[in-house]
Enzyme design. Structure first.
Site, PDB file in Angstrom:
ATOM      1  N   ARG A 120      82.118  70.318  63.753  1.00  0.00           N
ATOM      2  CA  ARG A 120      82.189  68.868  63.527  1.00  0.00           C
ATOM      3  C   ARG A 120      83.215  68.535  62.458  1.00  0.00           C
ATOM      4  O   ARG A 120      83.982  67.562  62.594  1.00  0.00           O
ATOM      5  CB  ARG A 120      80.800  68.345  63.128  1.00  0.00           C
ATOM      6  CG  ARG A 120      80.756  66.872  62.723  1.00  0.00           C
ATOM      7  CD  ARG A 120      81.212  65.973  63.853  1.00  0.00           C
ATOM      8  NE  ARG A 120      81.238  64.582  63.451  1.00  0.00           N
ATOM      9  CZ  ARG A 120      82.225  63.999  62.773  1.00  0.00           C
ATOM     10  NH1 ARG A 120      83.283  64.731  62.419  1.00  0.00           N
ATOM     11  NH2 ARG A 120      82.183  62.731  62.458  1.00  0.00           N
ATOM     12  N   ILE A 134      78.391  63.060  54.865  1.00  0.00           N
ATOM     13  CA  ILE A 134      77.188  63.109  55.706  1.00  0.00           C
ATOM     14  C   ILE A 134      77.443  64.078  56.852  1.00  0.00           C
ATOM     15  O   ILE A 134      77.714  63.672  57.992  1.00  0.00           O
ATOM     16  CB  ILE A 134      76.819  61.712  56.239  1.00  0.00           C
ATOM     17  CG1 ILE A 134      76.745  60.690  55.093  1.00  0.00           C
ATOM     18  CG2 ILE A 134      75.475  61.764  56.976  1.00  0.00           C
ATOM     19  CD1 ILE A 134      76.401  59.281  55.551  1.00  0.00           C
ATOM     20  N   PRO A 135      77.391  65.391  56.593  1.00  0.00           N
ATOM     21  CA  PRO A 135      77.609  66.378  57.657  1.00  0.00           C
ATOM     22  C   PRO A 135      76.523  66.299  58.726  1.00  0.00           C
ATOM     23  O   PRO A 135      75.352  66.054  58.417  1.00  0.00           O
ATOM     24  CB  PRO A 135      77.552  67.720  56.913  1.00  0.00           C
ATOM     25  CG  PRO A 135      77.718  67.379  55.474  1.00  0.00           C
ATOM     26  CD  PRO A 135      77.135  66.025  55.304  1.00  0.00           C
ATOM     27  N   HIS A 136      76.911  66.525  59.962  1.00  0.00           N
ATOM     28  CA  HIS A 136      75.959  66.528  61.073  1.00  0.00           C
ATOM     29  C   HIS A 136      76.616  67.207  62.268  1.00  0.00           C
ATOM     30  O   HIS A 136      77.839  67.184  62.401  1.00  0.00           O
ATOM     31  CB  HIS A 136      75.549  65.093  61.448  1.00  0.00           C
ATOM     32  CG  HIS A 136      76.723  64.220  61.783  1.00  0.00           C
ATOM     33  ND1 HIS A 136      77.408  63.498  60.826  1.00  0.00           N
ATOM     34  CD2 HIS A 136      77.336  63.956  62.963  1.00  0.00           C
ATOM     35  CE1 HIS A 136      78.388  62.829  61.397  1.00  0.00           C
ATOM     36  NE2 HIS A 136      78.378  63.097  62.695  1.00  0.00           N
ATOM     37  N   PRO A 137      75.833  67.797  63.142  1.00  0.00           N
ATOM     38  CA  PRO A 137      76.398  68.390  64.366  1.00  0.00           C
ATOM     39  C   PRO A 137      76.948  67.293  65.273  1.00  0.00           C
ATOM     40  O   PRO A 137      76.463  66.157  65.256  1.00  0.00           O
ATOM     41  CB  PRO A 137      75.201  69.092  65.020  1.00  0.00           C
ATOM     42  CG  PRO A 137      74.193  69.246  63.928  1.00  0.00           C
ATOM     43  CD  PRO A 137      74.395  68.076  63.034  1.00  0.00           C
TER      44      PRO A 137
END
Length: 228
Positions: A120, A134-137
């Site tokens: 991502r 805001i890390p997220h897959p």
């Protein structure tokens, strides 16, 4: 009957990783074919009773049940917890450190999650500016995450996250959800908080988890009658 691994695991109130292992070991009467699982409801119910397990399978969620899945930030952030003084000098290092702290994931799930988070970041930075990321897959983890979590990570030292405003990041909120709908719902709520100058100033004090959760609870209080 066909269903997903995640839904069957939820019916037993078990982690998907446990359910997947049982299927692979032949310990439970479920056949996995690709992303689908094939089983007989009556057989699973009898198996659950013989193993002193509760089995509650819902074939379809009602509209009301779907709405209850859209939680407020507070329970989701409490579920994910707060990590202080997270070590790392690069995006990859802090993401790895954060994932290593997620005790509710198996080793295999952690490795897969880290790969997805890094993929991502290669698309575009999740650093949204003002020292926040805001890390997220890219794709929700429906087969791994039953309930959404947001893990708050305060860095030991700010790092370059290639953020939109080029400012180094000092805090990140790792957002993991089982569906796009839940992801967008939580992202909207979290974005509302971080748009507040006062909230960002508050984050820069590196608050304790109790203080952070209290602040989130205040944000989510419904406005009183007569408030502008």
């Amino acid at each position: 009957m066909k269903s997903t691994l995640n839904k069957i695991a939820k019916s037993f109130d078990l982690p998907p990783a446990t359910m997947e292992r049982w299927i692979r070991q032949g310990r439970i009467p479920v056949q996995q074919s690709g992303k689908e699982c094939i089983f007989k409801k009556s057989v699973l119910n009898k198996w659950a009773q013989s193993h002193n397990l509760t089995f509650t399978f819902f074939e379809q969620n009602s509209e009301k049940e779907k709405q209850t899945e859209l939680e407020n930030l507070l329970p989701v952030m409490k579920r994910g917890g707060v990590i202080n003084h997270l070590k790392g000098d690069t995006v990859e290092e802090v993401l790895k450190s954060a994932v290593d702290h997620l005790s509710f994931f198996s080793t295999g799930a952690k490795e897969a999650l880290l790969v997805k988070l890094l993929e991502r970041e290669k698309l575009t930075s999740t650093g949204i500016g003002r020292g926040i990321a805001i890390p997220h897959p890219r794709i929700p983890l429906a087969d791994v995450v039953i309930h959404p979590v947001i893990t708050t990570c305060f860095f030991e030292r700010p790092i370059d996250f290639k953020a939109v405003d080029k400012r180094p990041v000092f805090v990140m909120f790792v957002l993991l959800s089982p569906s796009i709908q839940i992801h967008l719902h939580l992202l909207s709520k979290l974005s509302f908080c971080v748009r507040s100058n006062k909230f960002v100033d508050f984050l820069q004090t590196y608050p304790a988890s109790e203080q952070l959760f209290k602040k989130i609870a205040d944000f989510e209080k419904p406005p009183e009658i007569g408030d502008n």
